[in-house]
Enzyme design. Sequence first.
Site, PDB file in Angstrom:
ATOM      1  N   THR A   1       0.874  -1.173   0.000  1.00 23.30           N
ATOM      2  CA  THR A   1       0.000   0.000   0.000  1.00 23.30           C
ATOM      3  C   THR A   1       0.908   1.218   0.000  1.00 23.30           C
ATOM      4  O   THR A   1       1.763   1.275   0.862  1.00 23.30           O
ATOM      5  CB  THR A   1      -0.819  -0.069   1.272  1.00 23.30           C
ATOM      6  OG1 THR A   1      -1.467  -1.282   1.302  1.00 23.30           O
ATOM      7  CG2 THR A   1      -1.683   1.064   1.583  1.00 23.30           C
TER       8      THR A   1
ATOM      9  N   THR B   1      -1.890  -9.118  14.014  1.00 25.53           N
ATOM     10  CA  THR B   1      -1.843  -9.592  15.399  1.00 25.53           C
ATOM     11  C   THR B   1      -1.006  -8.674  16.276  1.00 25.53           C
ATOM     12  O   THR B   1      -0.336  -7.787  15.798  1.00 25.53           O
ATOM     13  CB  THR B   1      -1.248 -11.002  15.450  1.00 25.53           C
ATOM     14  OG1 THR B   1       0.077 -10.969  14.894  1.00 25.53           O
ATOM     15  CG2 THR B   1      -2.098 -11.977  14.672  1.00 25.53           C
TER      16      THR B   1
END
Length: 405
Positions: free
Chosen positions: A189, A405
Amino acid sequence: MAVGLGPLPTLHPVAGFELGIASAGIKRVGRKDVVVMRCAEGSSVAGVFTLNAFCAAPVILAKQRFQGAIRYLLTNTGNANAGTGTPGLIAAARTCDKLAELAGVDANSVLPYSTGVIGEPLPVEKIEGAMQAALDDLSEDNWAQAATGIMTTDTLPKGASRQFEHEGVTITVTGISKGAGMIRPNMATMLGYIATDAKVSREVLQNLLLDGANKSFNRITIDGDTSTNDCCMLIATGKADLPEITEANGPLFAALKQAVLEVCMEVAQAIVRDGEGATKFVTVEVNGGANHQECLDVGYTVAHSPLIKTALFASDPNWGRILAAVGRAGVPDLDVSKIDVYLGEVCIASGGARSVSYTEEQGSAVMAREEITIRIELGRGVCSETIWTTDLSHEYVKINAEYRT
C-alpha cells in the site's frame, strides 16, 4: 533494516501548502495517525490512483472530486477503509463532511486517503476526534512530521525536496511517500504527496504527474501486489511570483518537470529501500528491447520471481533462475543466443549459456552487496526500461504473517 535509507533530507516548505498531524489512536494510543493538508485557494491538483478493481472507498471519492477546487487532503493510517462496500463510502464521506465543517469549506473540496488493514470498518469517531488538533497544527514546516504520520509498516519516513531558480524566483518541489509492502505499480500500500509553489494549469499538472509516476512509482515492486489504496497527488499552489505554466514547453516547464521527476524518483525508490524485510536494493535494467512493453515484461518477471528474490536474500549467484525468468516473460520469438545477462559489471551468461569468463567467485562478490544491478541485454532493438525491487527474506514473511496480530 532499510537499505541505504537514512534520515530525511531537508524538506523545504512550499508556500501555500500546510500540513497538520494528530493522534486518533486508530491502532495504538498516542500514535500520530491523522494528517491534514491544506492547499491555498486556487491551487491546481493532479492525481494518479490504483487500478485495483477493489479500490478503497477513499480512492473512489478522491477520484470523483480531485478535478474540482480542492482545499484539504485528509489521511488516516491504521485502517484502509477498503473492502467495506457502501458503509465504507458513507464513512469516508462523513470524515470529509466533518473536516469541511471544522474548516468552513465545501465538503467536495476535501479529499480522503486511508492506509492500513483491509476489510475493517473505518473508525470515524476517532478520526473526527483528531481533526481539530490536526487543523490547529497546520504549518508549512511540517513535512517531516507528516512523513512520519502517514507511515504503516514503514521503518523510516520518506521524503525529498528540490529547489531551482527561474528569473530570480526560487521554485520549490517537496514530496513525501509511504509504503513498504503490497507494492506493485498500477498505479505505483503506497501514498505519495508532492507540492510545488509554481503556478501550473491543471491539464499540464496532470500530465506532469502521469509522466513522473510512470518513470518512478510505476517502476517499483516489492511483492507484486497492487494495493487497493495507492494514490499519488501533485499540488501546485501558484504562490511563486511567476506566470502560470499552461503549456508543456519552455525553460520553466522543463526545470519544473526535472524537479518533479527527481522528487518522484527519490521517494519511490525510498519505498523499495524500506521494503518489508528487505536486505537488498535491486535494480533490474533491461536494454535492447524491440519495444518498451517487452522490456517491462522481462523486468517484472525477473523482479517478481520468488526464486530470484530468495537467491538475492541468500547472496547466491544462481544465474540459471534469471535465465529461466527471462525465457518465460512472454517475449515473442525470443532469440536466446543474442541475450547477455550481467550481475553488476560481471557477465554471467552470453549466447544462451554461462559466460566463458564467468566465475562463481565473481558472482558471489556482487551478490554480497546491499545494492545490486541485474542487467539484461535482449539484442532486439533500442528500447530500455528500469525497475527497482528487493529480495525476499524471512522477515517479509514474518511481518505479513503477523500483520493483524
